[in-house]
Design an enzyme around this catalytic site. Structure first.
Site, mmCIF file in Angstrom:
data_model
loop_
_atom_site.group_PDB
_atom_site.id
_atom_site.type_symbol
_atom_site.label_atom_id
_atom_site.label_comp_id
_atom_site.label_asym_id
_atom_site.label_seq_id
_atom_site.Cartn_x
_atom_site.Cartn_y
_atom_site.Cartn_z
ATOM 1 N N PHE A 1 -0.752 11.516 -3.960
ATOM 2 C CA PHE A 1 0.269 12.443 -3.457
ATOM 3 C C PHE A 1 1.483 11.802 -2.791
ATOM 4 O O PHE A 1 2.584 12.323 -2.926
ATOM 5 C CB PHE A 1 -0.396 13.535 -2.604
ATOM 6 C CG PHE A 1 -1.364 14.313 -3.446
ATOM 7 C CD1 PHE A 1 -0.899 15.183 -4.418
ATOM 8 C CD2 PHE A 1 -2.727 14.100 -3.361
ATOM 9 C CE1 PHE A 1 -1.767 15.848 -5.277
ATOM 10 C CE2 PHE A 1 -3.611 14.772 -4.205
ATOM 11 C CZ PHE A 1 -3.135 15.647 -5.163
ATOM 12 N N PRO A 2 1.361 10.679 -2.078
ATOM 13 C CA PRO A 2 2.606 10.034 -1.630
ATOM 14 C C PRO A 2 3.506 9.620 -2.807
ATOM 15 O O PRO A 2 4.707 9.465 -2.639
ATOM 16 C CB PRO A 2 2.109 8.802 -0.853
ATOM 17 C CG PRO A 2 0.724 9.171 -0.431
ATOM 18 C CD PRO A 2 0.171 10.003 -1.557
ATOM 19 N N HIS B 1 -12.094 11.298 -1.865
ATOM 20 C CA HIS B 1 -12.473 10.326 -2.899
ATOM 21 C C HIS B 1 -13.140 11.021 -4.072
ATOM 22 O O HIS B 1 -13.892 10.404 -4.810
ATOM 23 C CB HIS B 1 -13.435 9.268 -2.345
ATOM 24 C CG HIS B 1 -12.826 8.368 -1.316
ATOM 25 N ND1 HIS B 1 -12.748 8.706 0.012
ATOM 26 C CD2 HIS B 1 -12.263 7.141 -1.420
ATOM 27 C CE1 HIS B 1 -12.166 7.722 0.694
ATOM 28 N NE2 HIS B 1 -11.860 6.762 -0.151
ATOM 29 N N PHE C 1 -7.341 5.774 -6.009
ATOM 30 C CA PHE C 1 -8.109 7.009 -6.181
ATOM 31 C C PHE C 1 -7.088 8.111 -6.468
ATOM 32 O O PHE C 1 -6.034 8.127 -5.834
ATOM 33 C CB PHE C 1 -8.886 7.381 -4.906
ATOM 34 C CG PHE C 1 -10.110 6.537 -4.666
ATOM 35 C CD1 PHE C 1 -11.365 6.991 -5.058
ATOM 36 C CD2 PHE C 1 -10.004 5.294 -4.057
ATOM 37 C CE1 PHE C 1 -12.490 6.209 -4.838
ATOM 38 C CE2 PHE C 1 -11.133 4.515 -3.843
ATOM 39 C CZ PHE C 1 -12.384 4.965 -4.232
ATOM 40 N N TYR D 1 -5.225 9.775 -3.755
ATOM 41 C CA TYR D 1 -4.128 9.116 -3.044
ATOM 42 C C TYR D 1 -2.818 9.126 -3.814
ATOM 43 O O TYR D 1 -1.878 8.408 -3.476
ATOM 44 C CB TYR D 1 -4.514 7.667 -2.702
ATOM 45 C CG TYR D 1 -5.746 7.603 -1.835
ATOM 46 C CD1 TYR D 1 -5.969 8.568 -0.859
ATOM 47 C CD2 TYR D 1 -6.704 6.607 -2.002
ATOM 48 C CE1 TYR D 1 -7.103 8.546 -0.076
ATOM 49 C CE2 TYR D 1 -7.839 6.578 -1.210
ATOM 50 C CZ TYR D 1 -8.036 7.553 -0.248
ATOM 51 O OH TYR D 1 -9.159 7.525 0.534
ATOM 52 N N LEU E 1 0.858 -1.192 0.000
ATOM 53 C CA LEU E 1 0.000 0.000 0.000
ATOM 54 C C LEU E 1 0.895 1.243 0.000
ATOM 55 O O LEU E 1 1.109 1.877 1.025
ATOM 56 C CB LEU E 1 -0.915 -0.037 1.230
ATOM 57 C CG LEU E 1 -2.202 0.778 1.175
ATOM 58 C CD1 LEU E 1 -3.148 0.319 2.275
ATOM 59 C CD2 LEU E 1 -1.942 2.259 1.278
ATOM 60 N N SER E 2 1.435 1.558 -1.163
ATOM 61 C CA SER E 2 2.413 2.642 -1.249
ATOM 62 C C SER E 2 2.437 3.196 -2.659
ATOM 63 O O SER E 2 2.955 2.553 -3.577
ATOM 64 C CB SER E 2 3.805 2.119 -0.863
ATOM 65 O OG SER E 2 4.793 3.059 -1.215
ATOM 66 N N GLU E 3 1.891 4.376 -2.831
ATOM 67 C CA GLU E 3 1.850 4.973 -4.167
ATOM 68 C C GLU E 3 3.249 5.329 -4.642
ATOM 69 O O GLU E 3 3.535 5.288 -5.847
ATOM 70 C CB GLU E 3 0.947 6.215 -4.170
ATOM 71 C CG GLU E 3 -0.534 5.913 -3.974
ATOM 72 C CD GLU E 3 -0.901 5.550 -2.534
ATOM 73 O OE1 GLU E 3 -0.090 5.824 -1.608
ATOM 74 O OE2 GLU E 3 -1.996 4.989 -2.324
#
Lengths: 374, 325
Positions: free
Chosen positions: B88-89, B129, B83, B86, B58-60
């Protein structure tokens, strides 16, 4: 499978070393490098140091805007360079790795071309100095944002894993990088996938002025590997042969499908963080002096001298030979001339889109109107 | 001809391209066994297995960053961010690495990759979202940005993006994922050119310009205007970077009145750039100032989910303004 050297223990309390400060072989296994290889390593150490000194001079002459001194890191960098298969494996270096890219044979004319941003720079003068890269040598072009190259390095390693040819990636960084989210994201993904990658930390104990104790509560970098399910090795980074042997082992493991590793090389940066830094504001001169006594070049030289592989005459010959090569490379890089202004619009995309074409055209008209352009 | 929804088209186009080119890999959270939380990668894991359909941590940053390193090494990754809120990371990976790689290496390296992400509001998702982050991407030189509004356009633009040589941010209007079914092309090589918009409707009274999810309301507004005897030209930009200046300037110069619709916040909205370009290039052809109908400069609200969107009535009000000017 390496059978001629013993396995190094991960998570050792003391750094792994194979030669002592006085140049004795202290490892519990036999040296298996021939004399030419040993002299080649020594040459690369001296090359890195002399490039560093030359860059500082060029910066003081105003010929380049920025230097990230690497003196003190040579043992780690040359050890890494000799442990990979150049042109086969991939390297994701960081900005202090000038000695590393020189040691794998990046042509000096290109190296200085990059530093001076002339037409000799294969990257066309797009980045500030100390940002090397080479397609031919599989060296991913350095980017300034710290640790941002770590997830891409893992992607390359995953691609190598899918290809199944036994190629590996080595990704280097400093101690400060290990605090970045991107570092965690990348190392964690590599651990989850068993990617064939080695994370090599050149830990010089300072991220500009912030010392290691303010950087992490882990007590060191190698220990962090525990959490990612991979072995972590602490190595004396002032011992080029220790760096080489540990790297050789972890690279071989990754090649065989045994997954990633984290190697912490304890080095020291003799100079300031960069030509824009004043390191006397945050660390005592005595500390710098003490580390200089542990110099990786002097240490390997003592080792070579004990084996009658080196002496004053050889030293003098080598230094004047390298100085000549540097003179030539700098001259060639300068002679290549400056980049054309118009090239700033290229390489944004594969093809120049209409809006950039128009911006370029209008910029030409504005320059012409101002009499800046013929 | 197959009749399918937007999200089915995404999944089937990915399937076709993965069959055609074994360098294509898909990676992201839940893209494997789950088939994606919206089912945009449905069937891929069973067809191609875990080496080509990779369930990531779970890490963009890991997803987008790894895609870069894969692309550099010769793969053709399609990364999914669950989404767009999400992303931005992983934003640093897009901005600092993907967008600048070709440039900073002087063309030595480049990253042909697609980062897909569902975007936009109207789904009762609140501000985490529902956002439309396209301004961040069009403001980052080196990224192509596409935001199609129909299944057929999704098919053509996704294929173009996957076969291209540049990093592409592929925004998907999630409130239209299953809103309409449409015939899509059976041609496995059906592509749509980079940077080309399309005329959805022709008219002489006003030009409406939009893209992505807001195309639905824009087309509805044009239909309502037609009932009143007002004929609107409707342009779907599709590609936001590069966007189709030629089509926009030609149609607006012909009609002289323009309303621009986007559900992203107003300040520095892409349509502000379009409006500025119109003013700079063809001011003397205009009968009225360009008017923008956009989301507000607030975070995306929850309770006022629909009120935030540029709905049909707000578009009609803007059209009235430019017609009466």
């Amino acid at each position: 499978m390496i059978t001629d050297s013993p396995r190094f223990e991960p998570f050792s309390p003391d750094p792994h070393a194979v030669i002592s400060e006085s140049g004795e072989w202290i490892a519990p296994f036999d040296l298996d490098l021939d004399d030419d290889t040993l002299r080649g390593m020594y040459r690369n150490l001296v090359l890195a140091r002399l490039i560093d000194e030359r860059l500082v001079r060029l910066q003081r002459l105003g010929k380049t805007s920025f230097v990230a001194p690497g003196a003190g890191h040579e043992g780690a960098q040359v050890g890494i360079a000799h442990a990979i298969e150049i042109g086969r494996d991939w390297l994701y270096p960081y900005y202090r790795d000038t000695g590393l890219v020189a040691a794998i044979g990046w042509p000096l004319e290109k190296l200085f071309g990059q530093m001076l941003a002339t037409r000799a720079d294969p990257a066309r003068g797009r980045q500030m100095p100390a940002h090397p890269g080479s397609r031919a040598l599989n060296v991913f072009t350095v980017a300034s944002p710290i640790a941002s190259h770590v997830p891409p390095a893992v992607g390359t390693a995953l691609s190598q894993k899918i290809a199944g040819k036994g190629d590996v990636t080595v990704c280097t960084f400093g101690d400060g990088a290990t605090s970045e989210g991107d570092w965690h994201a990348g190392v964690n993904f590599a651990g989850a996938q068993g990617a064939p990658i080695v994370f090599a930390c050149e830990n010089n104990r300072y991220a500009i002025s912030v010392d290691l104790n303010h950087q992490t509560g882990s007590g060191g970098i190698a220990a962090k590997a525990h959490a990612y399910g991979m072995p972590g090795y602490l190595v004396d980074g002032m011992d080029v042969l220790a760096c080489y042997y540990v790297m050789r082992e972890v690279v071989a493991n990754a090649r065989e499908g045994l997954g990633p590793a984290l190697v912490e090389m304890a080095v020291y940066r003799y100079g300031p963080h960069s030509s824009a830094d004043d390191d006397s504001r945050y660390r005592p001169a005595e500390e710098v002096a003490a580390w200089r006594l542990r110099d990786p070049i002097a240490r390997l030289r003592r080792f070579l001298e004990r084996r009658s592989l080196w002496g004053d005459e050889a030293e003098e010959g080598l230094r004047s030979e390298i100085a000549g090569e540097l003179d030539e490379a700098v001259a060639a890089a300068e002679a290549a001339g400056p980049q054309d202004v118009d090239t700033l619009f290229e390489d944004v995309f594969a093809e120049l889109p209409a809006h950039l074409e128009r911006q370029r055209e209008r910029y030409r008209l504005a320059r012409r109107a101002a009499g800046e352009d013929g | 001809m197959a009749v399918q929804t937007f999200v089915q088209t995404v999944a089937r186009t990915l399937m076709q391209e993965m069959r055609r080119d074994d360098r294509v890999v898909v990676l992201g959270q839940d893209v494997g066994k789950r088939g994606g939380v919206f089912l945009a990668t449905e069937g891929l894991f069973d067809a191609f297995g875990p080496d080509r359909v990779i369930d990531t941590p779970l890490s963009e940053a890991a997803i987008i960053g790894a895609a870069i390193g894969m692309a550099v090494h010769g793969l053709r990754p399609v990364a999914e961010v669950q989404f767009s809120d999400y992303v931005f990371p992983g934003f640093d990976q897009l901005v600092s690495q993907a967008a600048k790689l070709r440039y900073r290496s002087g063309g030595s390296f480049h990253a042909p990759m697609v980062v897909r992400m569902p975007a936009g509001g109207g789904v009762k998702g609140g501000h985490h979202h529902s956002q439309n982050p396209e301004t961040h991407f069009v403001h980052t030189p080196g990224l192509q940005v596409v935001y199609p509004s129909t299944p057929r356009d999704a098919q053509g633009t996704l294929r173009t993006a996957m076969r291209g040589e540049d990093p592409v941010v592929f925004l998907e209007p999630k409130r239209l994922y299953r809103a309409v079914k449409e015939e899509v092309s059976d041609d496995p090589d059906a592509t749509l050119p980079v940077g080309k918009g399309v005329l959805r409707r022709e008219g002489d009274d006003v030009v409406l310009i939009s893209y992505g999810a807001s195309m639905a309301e824009t087309v509805q507004a044009a239909a309502a205007l037609a009932q009143q005897g007002i004929e609107a030209d409707v342009i779907d930009l599709r590609w936001l970077l590069p966007w189709d200046e030629e089509l926009v300037l030609e149609r607006v110069a012909r009609v002289g009145r323009v309303v621009l619709v986007s559900e992203a916040p107003r300040t520095a909205n892409l349509v502000s750039e379009v409006a500025a370009t119109i003013a700079e290039e063809i001011l003397d052809m205009l009968e009225a100032p360009p008017v923008r109908v956009t989301g507000f400069d607030t975070p995306y609200p929850y309770a006022q989910d629909r009120a935030y969107l540029p709905g049909v009535n707000r578009i009609l009000y803007a059209v009235q303004q430019v017609l009466e000017y």
